[in-house]
Design a protein around this motif. Sequence first.
Motif, PDB file in Angstrom:
ATOM      1  N   ILE A   1     -92.348 -32.901   2.949  1.00  0.00           N
ATOM      2  CA  ILE A   1     -91.266 -33.888   2.765  1.00  0.00           C
ATOM      3  C   ILE A   1     -91.507 -34.639   1.464  1.00  0.00           C
ATOM      4  O   ILE A   1     -90.598 -34.880   0.688  1.00  0.00           O
ATOM      5  CB  ILE A   1     -91.219 -34.887   3.941  1.00  0.00           C
ATOM      6  CG1 ILE A   1     -90.820 -34.165   5.215  1.00  0.00           C
ATOM      7  CG2 ILE A   1     -90.262 -36.028   3.637  1.00  0.00           C
ATOM      8  CD1 ILE A   1     -90.745 -35.087   6.421  1.00  0.00           C
ATOM      9  N   GLU A   2     -92.756 -35.036   1.259  1.00  0.00           N
ATOM     10  CA  GLU A   2     -93.091 -35.767   0.032  1.00  0.00           C
ATOM     11  C   GLU A   2     -94.590 -35.714  -0.180  1.00  0.00           C
ATOM     12  O   GLU A   2     -95.355 -35.476   0.745  1.00  0.00           O
ATOM     13  CB  GLU A   2     -92.668 -37.238   0.142  1.00  0.00           C
ATOM     14  CG  GLU A   2     -93.414 -37.959   1.254  1.00  0.00           C
ATOM     15  CD  GLU A   2     -93.436 -39.478   1.137  1.00  0.00           C
ATOM     16  OE1 GLU A   2     -92.979 -40.018   0.122  1.00  0.00           O
ATOM     17  OE2 GLU A   2     -93.943 -40.109   2.070  1.00  0.00           O
ATOM     18  N   PHE A   3     -94.986 -35.961  -1.425  1.00  0.00           N
ATOM     19  CA  PHE A   3     -96.392 -36.202  -1.739  1.00  0.00           C
ATOM     20  C   PHE A   3     -96.551 -37.664  -2.122  1.00  0.00           C
ATOM     21  O   PHE A   3     -95.672 -38.251  -2.761  1.00  0.00           O
ATOM     22  CB  PHE A   3     -96.837 -35.376  -2.951  1.00  0.00           C
ATOM     23  CG  PHE A   3     -97.120 -33.931  -2.633  1.00  0.00           C
ATOM     24  CD1 PHE A   3     -98.033 -33.583  -1.644  1.00  0.00           C
ATOM     25  CD2 PHE A   3     -96.490 -32.927  -3.343  1.00  0.00           C
ATOM     26  CE1 PHE A   3     -98.309 -32.251  -1.372  1.00  0.00           C
ATOM     27  CE2 PHE A   3     -96.759 -31.589  -3.073  1.00  0.00           C
ATOM     28  CZ  PHE A   3     -97.662 -31.249  -2.088  1.00  0.00           C
TER      29      PHE A   3
ATOM     30  N   PHE B   1     -94.790 -43.923  12.010  1.00  0.00           N
ATOM     31  CA  PHE B   1     -93.471 -44.224  12.581  1.00  0.00           C
ATOM     32  C   PHE B   1     -92.676 -44.960  11.510  1.00  0.00           C
ATOM     33  O   PHE B   1     -92.900 -46.132  11.259  1.00  0.00           O
ATOM     34  CB  PHE B   1     -93.610 -45.073  13.850  1.00  0.00           C
ATOM     35  CG  PHE B   1     -94.209 -44.312  14.997  1.00  0.00           C
ATOM     36  CD1 PHE B   1     -95.561 -44.012  15.012  1.00  0.00           C
ATOM     37  CD2 PHE B   1     -93.426 -43.866  16.036  1.00  0.00           C
ATOM     38  CE1 PHE B   1     -96.120 -43.289  16.051  1.00  0.00           C
ATOM     39  CE2 PHE B   1     -93.969 -43.137  17.087  1.00  0.00           C
ATOM     40  CZ  PHE B   1     -95.318 -42.851  17.085  1.00  0.00           C
ATOM     41  N   LYS B   2     -91.736 -44.240  10.874  1.00  0.00           N
ATOM     42  CA  LYS B   2     -91.082 -44.772   9.671  1.00  0.00           C
ATOM     43  C   LYS B   2     -89.930 -45.720   9.970  1.00  0.00           C
ATOM     44  O   LYS B   2     -89.620 -46.601   9.175  1.00  0.00           O
ATOM     45  CB  LYS B   2     -90.534 -43.602   8.832  1.00  0.00           C
ATOM     46  CG  LYS B   2     -91.608 -42.807   8.118  1.00  0.00           C
ATOM     47  CD  LYS B   2     -91.755 -43.248   6.675  1.00  0.00           C
ATOM     48  CE  LYS B   2     -92.989 -42.695   5.999  1.00  0.00           C
ATOM     49  NZ  LYS B   2     -92.951 -41.241   5.812  1.00  0.00           N
ATOM     50  N   ARG B   3     -89.287 -45.533  11.121  1.00  0.00           N
ATOM     51  CA  ARG B   3     -88.107 -46.360  11.407  1.00  0.00           C
ATOM     52  C   ARG B   3     -88.526 -47.714  11.966  1.00  0.00           C
ATOM     53  O   ARG B   3     -89.560 -47.833  12.620  1.00  0.00           O
ATOM     54  CB  ARG B   3     -87.185 -45.656  12.404  1.00  0.00           C
ATOM     55  CG  ARG B   3     -86.655 -44.324  11.892  1.00  0.00           C
ATOM     56  CD  ARG B   3     -85.606 -44.518  10.813  1.00  0.00           C
ATOM     57  NE  ARG B   3     -84.981 -43.250  10.462  1.00  0.00           N
ATOM     58  CZ  ARG B   3     -83.676 -43.116  10.240  1.00  0.00           C
ATOM     59  NH1 ARG B   3     -82.873 -44.159  10.310  1.00  0.00           N
ATOM     60  NH2 ARG B   3     -83.189 -41.945   9.917  1.00  0.00           N
TER      61      ARG B   3
ATOM     62  N   PRO C   1     -91.121 -32.611  14.069  1.00  0.00           N
ATOM     63  CA  PRO C   1     -91.998 -33.782  13.950  1.00  0.00           C
ATOM     64  C   PRO C   1     -92.672 -33.874  12.586  1.00  0.00           C
ATOM     65  O   PRO C   1     -92.885 -32.861  11.923  1.00  0.00           O
ATOM     66  CB  PRO C   1     -93.034 -33.565  15.051  1.00  0.00           C
ATOM     67  CG  PRO C   1     -92.985 -32.113  15.370  1.00  0.00           C
ATOM     68  CD  PRO C   1     -91.605 -31.639  15.053  1.00  0.00           C
ATOM     69  N   GLU C   2     -92.996 -35.104  12.214  1.00  0.00           N
ATOM     70  CA  GLU C   2     -93.665 -35.340  10.933  1.00  0.00           C
ATOM     71  C   GLU C   2     -95.159 -35.550  11.124  1.00  0.00           C
ATOM     72  O   GLU C   2     -95.592 -36.122  12.114  1.00  0.00           O
ATOM     73  CB  GLU C   2     -93.070 -36.580  10.263  1.00  0.00           C
ATOM     74  CG  GLU C   2     -91.669 -36.326   9.739  1.00  0.00           C
ATOM     75  CD  GLU C   2     -91.074 -37.553   9.073  1.00  0.00           C
ATOM     76  OE1 GLU C   2     -91.806 -38.254   8.345  1.00  0.00           O
ATOM     77  OE2 GLU C   2     -89.882 -37.794   9.290  1.00  0.00           O
ATOM     78  N   VAL C   3     -95.909 -35.089  10.134  1.00  0.00           N
ATOM     79  CA  VAL C   3     -97.365 -35.250  10.126  1.00  0.00           C
ATOM     80  C   VAL C   3     -97.764 -35.748   8.746  1.00  0.00           C
ATOM     81  O   VAL C   3     -97.235 -35.281   7.740  1.00  0.00           O
ATOM     82  CB  VAL C   3     -98.066 -33.896  10.403  1.00  0.00           C
ATOM     83  CG1 VAL C   3     -99.568 -34.017  10.201  1.00  0.00           C
ATOM     84  CG2 VAL C   3     -97.760 -33.395  11.807  1.00  0.00           C
TER      85      VAL C   3
HETATM   86  P1  AMP Z   1     -90.076 -40.008   1.916  1.00  0.00           P
HETATM   87  O1  AMP Z   1     -90.155 -41.327   1.204  1.00  0.00           O
HETATM   88  O2  AMP Z   1     -89.668 -38.879   1.055  1.00  0.00           O
HETATM   89  O3  AMP Z   1     -91.294 -39.739   2.750  1.00  0.00           O
HETATM   90  O4  AMP Z   1     -88.995 -40.183   3.038  1.00  0.00           O
HETATM   91  C1  AMP Z   1     -89.083 -41.189   4.014  1.00  0.00           C
HETATM   92  C2  AMP Z   1     -88.682 -40.650   5.351  1.00  0.00           C
HETATM   93  O5  AMP Z   1     -87.357 -40.134   5.310  1.00  0.00           O
HETATM   94  C3  AMP Z   1     -89.525 -39.466   5.817  1.00  0.00           C
HETATM   95  O6  AMP Z   1     -90.716 -39.842   6.419  1.00  0.00           O
HETATM   96  C4  AMP Z   1     -88.586 -38.797   6.781  1.00  0.00           C
HETATM   97  O7  AMP Z   1     -88.583 -39.462   8.031  1.00  0.00           O
HETATM   98  C5  AMP Z   1     -87.251 -38.986   6.131  1.00  0.00           C
HETATM   99  N1  AMP Z   1     -86.963 -37.803   5.323  1.00  0.00           N
HETATM  100  C6  AMP Z   1     -87.252 -37.618   4.018  1.00  0.00           C
HETATM  101  N2  AMP Z   1     -86.851 -36.392   3.601  1.00  0.00           N
HETATM  102  C7  AMP Z   1     -86.287 -35.789   4.664  1.00  0.00           C
HETATM  103  C8  AMP Z   1     -85.663 -34.504   4.864  1.00  0.00           C
HETATM  104  N3  AMP Z   1     -85.522 -33.622   3.878  1.00  0.00           N
HETATM  105  N4  AMP Z   1     -85.200 -34.234   6.098  1.00  0.00           N
HETATM  106  C9  AMP Z   1     -85.298 -35.131   7.101  1.00  0.00           C
HETATM  107  N5  AMP Z   1     -85.865 -36.342   6.986  1.00  0.00           N
HETATM  108  C10 AMP Z   1     -86.347 -36.683   5.765  1.00  0.00           C
END
Ligand code: AMP
Length: 420
Positions: free
Chosen positions: A272-274, A203-205, A181-183
């Motif tokens: 995942i990202e900053f 919820f990104k999708r 899960p993502e936080v």
């Molecule tokens: P980001 O813009 O980097 O946040 O990516 C957008 C969305 O893509 C994230 O919120 C995740 O749902 C998905 N995502 C990005 N990087 C990954 C990864 N390494 N593994 C799985 N899902 C990812």
Amino acid sequence: MKVLVIGGGAREHALCRSLSQDPAVTELHCAPGNAGIAQVATVHPVDQLDGAQVLALSQRLAADLVVVGPEAPLVAGVADPLRAAGIPVFGPSAEAAQLEGSKAFAKDVMAAAGVPTALSYVCTTPAEAAEALDAFGAPYVVKDDGLAAGKGVVVTSDRAAALAHAASCDRVVIEEYLDGPEVSLFAITDGVTVVPLQPAQDFKRALDGDEGPNTGGMGAYSPLPWAPEGLVAEVLEHVLQPTVDELRRRGSTFSGLLYAGLALTSRGTRVIEFNARFGDPETQVVLARLRTPLAGVLLAAANGSLAALEPLRWDDGAAVTVVVAAEGYPAAPRSGDPIEGLEKAEAADGTVFVLHAGTRADEEGRVLSAGGRVLSVTGTGADLAQARDRAYAGVAEIRLDGSQHRTDIALKAARQQAGE
Ligand code: AMP
Ligand code: GLY
């Protein structure tokens, strides 16, 4: 305190709403704002990417604090001339905002700071991209290196689609797939002290059940009843503080809002990202639960006195926000349609409120859609189930031709919290 907010989306509307409720704020301005923000702040038609225009407006208003909301002006360096002129500004410099502006830069900072993240390669040719994809295997994660409003990331098991996305970008980051899960965890920092906020989930999708394309975010909730105890302390120690320390060590002190997008994987927490700014729509739910008046917190970050700030106070209840998007979002959103039911959607006691993202007012004062994510409806309550019911009751009042929203925001978490 006179406060000027730069930007014009739902995040800025959420910031303005909280600032307008802070008794320390005597004047509230926003540039460029939107139709909803105009109800709580004086709006100014300024190009938010133009540092000279923003500086001139800040000086004319004699602003005591300028809050730069979106990533585009931050990466363009709009905070820099303000800081140089001695105006307290909430938001990082252009250099520090590279943490969001370049995924390759962020990976470099994380490597130097020992921050756990996905293994990755930076690729500039199709051959490099193909090699990186095969090194990790499916599912493939391909990210445009630059800013892409949350739409530059493709996660797919289709190798051809992954290669096509890589080919459409100048420079891509290809990385290992993170499960779990993502936080979203935000922290306010003055470049030295780091004050985490409450975690939220986005919820990104685009579609129910996490189907469909990636978007900027279709809804969010807070708190996360399922999150492991100690998560915030762990992320502060292993992610947020080391990142802020590393940027200071490089001479690119980061002051403002540091947003960690995290995956809680089977092998531990990974970044995942900053982002270099408040997240949208997570800000709607995080600020809905913040009890400490906002202006003083942002000002303390701007003037380097966060260490002296009292601990933040939070509402024990819950908040859920649901994004109403235009038909065709994210690929080709339609705009210019009238929006009705905005007042009916809100509750007089403040437990349900509407924040505008892509809206504008026409000559007759009607509110029209003017963007992909048009607005969000936030509900608050004693628990997620109540907050969710209220948010969706608000959404049901909104009339916008062709609009779309997810129906499952916070559904699983609410059931879990209720012990179902
Ligand atoms: P980001 O813009 O980097 O946040 O990516 C957008 C969305 O893509 C994230 O919120 C995740 O749902 C998905 N995502 C990005 N990087 C990954 C990864 N390494 N593994 C799985 N899902 C990812
Ligand atoms: N909600 C995702 C973002 O603000 O980037």
